[in-house]
Design a protein around this motif. Sequence first.
Motif, PDB file in Angstrom:
ATOM      1  N   GLU A   1       0.834  -1.207   0.000  1.00 38.00           N
ATOM      2  CA  GLU A   1       0.000   0.000   0.000  1.00 38.00           C
ATOM      3  C   GLU A   1       0.865   1.252   0.000  1.00 38.00           C
ATOM      4  OE1 GLU A   1      -3.152   0.315  -0.384  1.00 38.00           O
ATOM      5  OE2 GLU A   1      -3.867  -1.728  -0.132  1.00 38.00           O
ATOM      6  N   ALA A   2       2.013   1.201   0.666  1.00 36.85           N
ATOM      7  CA  ALA A   2       2.921   2.352   0.670  1.00 36.85           C
ATOM      8  C   ALA A   2       3.508   2.590  -0.714  1.00 36.85           C
ATOM      9  CB  ALA A   2       4.031   2.117   1.690  1.00 36.85           C
ATOM     10  N   VAL A   3       3.878   1.496  -1.400  1.00 31.28           N
ATOM     11  CA  VAL A   3       4.404   1.628  -2.761  1.00 31.28           C
ATOM     12  C   VAL A   3       3.343   2.233  -3.678  1.00 31.28           C
ATOM     13  CG1 VAL A   3       5.223   0.338  -4.777  1.00 31.28           C
ATOM     14  CG2 VAL A   3       6.087  -0.220  -2.496  1.00 31.28           C
ATOM     15  N   ALA A   4       2.121   1.748  -3.563  1.00 27.90           N
ATOM     16  CA  ALA A   4       1.028   2.267  -4.393  1.00 27.90           C
ATOM     17  C   ALA A   4       0.763   3.741  -4.087  1.00 27.90           C
ATOM     18  CB  ALA A   4      -0.233   1.437  -4.163  1.00 27.90           C
ATOM     19  N   MET A   5       0.836   4.101  -2.818  1.00 27.15           N
ATOM     20  CA  MET A   5       0.619   5.497  -2.433  1.00 27.15           C
ATOM     21  C   MET A   5       1.724   6.386  -2.990  1.00 27.15           C
ATOM     22  SD  MET A   5       0.409   7.161   1.368  1.00 27.15           S
ATOM     23  CE  MET A   5       0.917   8.876   1.590  1.00 27.15           C
ATOM     24  N   ALA A   6       2.971   5.922  -2.920  1.00 26.58           N
ATOM     25  CA  ALA A   6       4.083   6.709  -3.461  1.00 26.58           C
ATOM     26  C   ALA A   6       3.910   6.945  -4.950  1.00 26.58           C
ATOM     27  CB  ALA A   6       5.402   5.987  -3.184  1.00 26.58           C
ATOM     28  N   SER A   7       3.377   5.957  -5.649  1.00 21.86           N
ATOM     29  CA  SER A   7       3.123   6.106  -7.086  1.00 21.86           C
ATOM     30  C   SER A   7       2.083   7.190  -7.338  1.00 21.86           C
ATOM     31  CB  SER A   7       2.657   4.766  -7.672  1.00 21.86           C
ATOM     32  OG  SER A   7       2.412   4.881  -9.051  1.00 21.86           O
ATOM     33  N   ARG A   8       1.054   7.249  -6.486  1.00 23.03           N
ATOM     34  CA  ARG A   8       0.019   8.281  -6.639  1.00 23.03           C
ATOM     35  C   ARG A   8       0.580   9.668  -6.342  1.00 23.03           C
ATOM     36  NH1 ARG A   8      -2.884   4.311  -3.767  1.00 23.03           N
ATOM     37  NH2 ARG A   8      -2.702   5.480  -1.807  1.00 23.03           N
ATOM     38  N   VAL A   9       1.415   9.754  -5.307  1.00 28.53           N
ATOM     39  CA  VAL A   9       1.939  11.056  -4.889  1.00 28.53           C
ATOM     40  C   VAL A   9       2.922  11.618  -5.902  1.00 28.53           C
ATOM     41  CG1 VAL A   9       3.377  12.211  -3.152  1.00 28.53           C
ATOM     42  CG2 VAL A   9       1.571  10.635  -2.427  1.00 28.53           C
ATOM     43  N   THR A  10       3.821  10.776  -6.398  1.00 25.25           N
ATOM     44  CA  THR A  10       4.894  11.255  -7.293  1.00 25.25           C
ATOM     45  C   THR A  10       4.528  11.190  -8.766  1.00 25.25           C
ATOM     46  OG1 THR A  10       5.904   9.052  -7.461  1.00 25.25           O
ATOM     47  CG2 THR A  10       6.625  10.461  -5.628  1.00 25.25           C
ATOM     48  N   LYS A  11       3.434  10.486  -9.090  1.00 25.63           N
ATOM     49  CA  LYS A  11       3.034  10.271 -10.494  1.00 25.63           C
ATOM     50  C   LYS A  11       4.107   9.476 -11.255  1.00 25.63           C
ATOM     51  CE  LYS A  11      -0.411  13.002  -9.542  1.00 25.63           C
ATOM     52  NZ  LYS A  11      -1.731  12.421  -9.159  1.00 25.63           N
ATOM     53  N   ARG A  12       4.828   8.630 -10.547  1.00 26.51           N
ATOM     54  CA  ARG A  12       5.841   7.776 -11.153  1.00 26.51           C
ATOM     55  C   ARG A  12       5.489   6.317 -10.886  1.00 26.51           C
ATOM     56  NH1 ARG A  12      11.362  10.817  -8.981  1.00 26.51           N
ATOM     57  NH2 ARG A  12      10.963  12.877  -9.899  1.00 26.51           N
ATOM     58  N   LYS A  13       6.141   5.394 -11.611  1.00 26.20           N
ATOM     59  CA  LYS A  13       5.736   3.982 -11.528  1.00 26.20           C
ATOM     60  C   LYS A  13       6.908   3.039 -11.228  1.00 26.20           C
ATOM     61  CE  LYS A  13       1.999   2.816 -12.664  1.00 26.20           C
ATOM     62  NZ  LYS A  13       0.788   2.611 -11.854  1.00 26.20           N
ATOM     63  N   ARG A  14       7.994   3.567 -10.695  1.00 28.42           N
ATOM     64  CA  ARG A  14       9.160   2.699 -10.440  1.00 28.42           C
ATOM     65  C   ARG A  14       9.481   2.693  -8.950  1.00 28.42           C
ATOM     66  NH1 ARG A  14      14.970   3.164 -10.343  1.00 28.42           N
ATOM     67  NH2 ARG A  14      15.942   1.225 -11.090  1.00 28.42           N
ATOM     68  N   ALA A  15       9.539   1.502  -8.358  1.00 34.54           N
ATOM     69  CA  ALA A  15       9.875   1.348  -6.947  1.00 34.54           C
ATOM     70  C   ALA A  15      11.185   0.596  -6.823  1.00 34.54           C
ATOM     71  CB  ALA A  15       8.768   0.610  -6.203  1.00 34.54           C
ATOM     72  N   VAL A  16      12.117   1.139  -6.074  1.00 35.98           N
ATOM     73  CA  VAL A  16      13.414   0.492  -5.833  1.00 35.98           C
ATOM     74  C   VAL A  16      13.361  -0.181  -4.463  1.00 35.98           C
ATOM     75  CG1 VAL A  16      15.876   0.870  -5.473  1.00 35.98           C
ATOM     76  CG2 VAL A  16      14.669   2.132  -7.267  1.00 35.98           C
ATOM     77  N   LEU A  17      13.524  -1.496  -4.440  1.00 27.79           N
ATOM     78  CA  LEU A  17      13.487  -2.245  -3.188  1.00 27.79           C
ATOM     79  C   LEU A  17      14.900  -2.568  -2.742  1.00 27.79           C
ATOM     80  CD1 LEU A  17      10.645  -4.867  -3.827  1.00 27.79           C
ATOM     81  CD2 LEU A  17      10.452  -2.433  -3.291  1.00 27.79           C
TER      82      LEU A  17
ATOM     83  N   ARG B   1     -16.406   6.064  -1.732  1.00 28.69           N
ATOM     84  CA  ARG B   1     -15.552   6.374  -2.881  1.00 28.69           C
ATOM     85  C   ARG B   1     -15.569   5.253  -3.921  1.00 28.69           C
ATOM     86  NH1 ARG B   1     -12.390  10.589  -3.014  1.00 28.69           N
ATOM     87  NH2 ARG B   1     -10.890   9.570  -4.386  1.00 28.69           N
ATOM     88  N   ARG B   2     -15.890   4.040  -3.481  1.00 26.05           N
ATOM     89  CA  ARG B   2     -16.005   2.905  -4.402  1.00 26.05           C
ATOM     90  C   ARG B   2     -14.782   2.760  -5.296  1.00 26.05           C
ATOM     91  NH1 ARG B   2     -19.764  -0.248  -2.034  1.00 26.05           N
ATOM     92  NH2 ARG B   2     -21.592   0.971  -1.465  1.00 26.05           N
ATOM     93  N   GLU B   3     -14.973   2.833  -6.612  1.00 29.84           N
ATOM     94  CA  GLU B   3     -13.862   2.588  -7.537  1.00 29.84           C
ATOM     95  C   GLU B   3     -12.804   3.696  -7.504  1.00 29.84           C
ATOM     96  OE1 GLU B   3     -16.787   5.084  -9.757  1.00 29.84           O
ATOM     97  OE2 GLU B   3     -16.902   3.306  -8.479  1.00 29.84           O
ATOM     98  N   LYS B   4     -13.095   4.826  -6.879  1.00 25.19           N
ATOM     99  CA  LYS B   4     -12.117   5.908  -6.769  1.00 25.19           C
ATOM    100  C   LYS B   4     -11.279   5.804  -5.494  1.00 25.19           C
ATOM    101  CE  LYS B   4     -14.952   9.208  -9.381  1.00 25.19           C
ATOM    102  NZ  LYS B   4     -15.637  10.517  -9.334  1.00 25.19           N
ATOM    103  N   ALA B   5     -11.487   4.757  -4.746  1.00 24.93           N
ATOM    104  CA  ALA B   5     -10.763   4.590  -3.486  1.00 24.93           C
ATOM    105  C   ALA B   5      -9.272   4.407  -3.735  1.00 24.93           C
ATOM    106  CB  ALA B   5     -11.314   3.389  -2.727  1.00 24.93           C
ATOM    107  N   THR B   6      -8.466   4.804  -2.761  1.00 25.83           N
ATOM    108  CA  THR B   6      -7.024   4.620  -2.881  1.00 25.83           C
ATOM    109  C   THR B   6      -6.613   3.185  -2.614  1.00 25.83           C
ATOM    110  OG1 THR B   6      -6.704   5.202  -0.562  1.00 25.83           O
ATOM    111  CG2 THR B   6      -6.562   6.991  -2.158  1.00 25.83           C
ATOM    112  N   SER B   7      -7.517   2.387  -2.037  1.00 27.77           N
ATOM    113  CA  SER B   7      -7.158   1.027  -1.641  1.00 27.77           C
ATOM    114  C   SER B   7      -8.390   0.147  -1.627  1.00 27.77           C
ATOM    115  CB  SER B   7      -6.533   1.043  -0.244  1.00 27.77           C
ATOM    116  OG  SER B   7      -6.446  -0.254   0.283  1.00 27.77           O
ATOM    117  N   ASN B   8      -8.188  -1.158  -1.827  1.00 26.02           N
ATOM    118  CA  ASN B   8      -9.304  -2.093  -1.673  1.00 26.02           C
ATOM    119  C   ASN B   8      -9.151  -2.923  -0.406  1.00 26.02           C
ATOM    120  OD1 ASN B   8      -7.285  -3.863  -2.342  1.00 26.02           O
ATOM    121  ND2 ASN B   8      -8.395  -4.918  -3.963  1.00 26.02           N
ATOM    122  N   ILE B   9      -8.326  -2.436   0.525  1.00 23.98           N
ATOM    123  CA  ILE B   9      -8.235  -3.076   1.834  1.00 23.98           C
ATOM    124  C   ILE B   9      -9.612  -3.004   2.490  1.00 23.98           C
ATOM    125  CG2 ILE B   9      -7.359  -2.744   4.165  1.00 23.98           C
ATOM    126  CD1 ILE B   9      -5.313  -4.085   2.543  1.00 23.98           C
ATOM    127  N   CYS B  10     -10.144  -4.146   2.854  1.00 23.52           N
ATOM    128  CA  CYS B  10     -11.545  -4.193   3.300  1.00 23.52           C
ATOM    129  C   CYS B  10     -11.711  -4.362   4.807  1.00 23.52           C
ATOM    130  CB  CYS B  10     -12.283  -5.335   2.591  1.00 23.52           C
ATOM    131  SG  CYS B  10     -12.388  -5.109   0.814  1.00 23.52           S
TER     132      CYS B  10
END
Length: 463
Positions: A143-159, A322-331
């Motif tokens: 979820e943190a990786v996905a959030m970082a992608s939303r914040v930075t508008k980038r799609k590359r994560a370095v682990l 928010r349904r489909e606009k949600a930041t996460s599908n954690i239920c």
Amino acid sequence: MRYLPLTDTDRADMLAKIGASSIDDLFVDVPAVAQLDGPIHDLPMHASEMAVERHMKSRAGKNLAAGDAPFFLGAGAYRHHVPASVDTVIQRGEFLTAYTPYQPEIAQGTLQMLFEFQTQVARLYGCAVANASLYDGSTACWEAVAMASRVTKRKRAVLSGALHPHYAQVVKTMAQFTGDEIADAQPSIQTEPDLDGLISRIDEETACVVVQYPDILGRISDLSKVAEAAHAKGALLIAVNTEPVALGAIKSPGELGADIVVGEGQSIGVGLQFGGPYLGLFAVRDPKHVRQMPGRLCGETTDAEGKRGFVLTLSTREQHIRREKATSNICTNSGLCALAFSVHMTLLGEKGLRELAAENHRLACMTADRLAQVPGVSLLNTAFFNEFTIMLDGKPAREIVRDLADRGVLGGVSLGRLYPGVEALENALLVAVTETTTEDDIDRLATELHDALAGTQAKEPAQ
């Protein structure tokens, strides 16, 4: 008799609606080797309840339970003492039966507990805001990786190569469905983490850098160096912590510059429980990122009469409006585990957490010193909290772990098991020590490890 309310026509209509030709199409992502081609052959098709109970008790009797032997397992799940009062509180009916607090007017107790929980996590992590928890540490990492992608508008994560491999695998699995590029690596067997190597992999397309603190080998990095490098490239630093007790002794990730801090909360208030349910912790250092956080956030307010009250301030999961606009599908948010964490943390307080951390570290140092005296054993770490890596000279750690179990000692986690096929890690053994470890346990581990490495036959267990 099985209750199957759907007819063949119903099922065919449902499959047609989603564009699947058969039910088997729903399982195409499951490897064939993991799929059954029929009933489990060595199980009877039916049995009486008493027969099943006898059979299961017989099988359970073959287990070596965590409390029945010297215990040195860790690698993301730790055996700590949980006070009996924790279980007493979480068993109360108003907590045990509560679900999502959709109606704040009848869920003030649950909401206040989650509000206090968020405060504890934010302080522990050195962050401004924490959410009301997630499933577990590995999903919180994604979820943190996905959030970082939303914040930075980038799609590359370095682990980092020293990120727990299970966490890395969850991230890579989820990234298949989002198009994120995951640049992972393997850990290098060296005394200090290779921060320069990690930093060299950060570029202008990087959304985030993910590091573990302490890492999978028990080493403790200076996150501020990585944070500075990530921020210079416009990336976020995500810090993963699998042992929250460590934060009673070392600086918080937020204090060192981490933008998002996630981790596993199991160590505080939640038992080992055969691997779950566990507790995902999630916090951000900058309040401006709060609307990009997954899950939900409880907040404090006042009611129509001016009295203090609590509400769901932010619910970004798909189950809400928010349904489909949600930041996460954690239920769900592992609410009962969050309560256990909060109760245990309240009982400890800041002073108690620091004392608990100091005792963990003291016993771990004692264990490391004792094991370093065993012929054929060398200590990798120069610094650690309560978990460290030892190298076994010429002996695969997986074999030694099994030998130790036969001798009645749960001696650690083989890194060869976590990283199958990585030759450099085959002789590496990860050893964890907590306040539940006694000096007799330490002596027993050292003695049995000496005999296992020497090839001495294991003694028959006492009857």
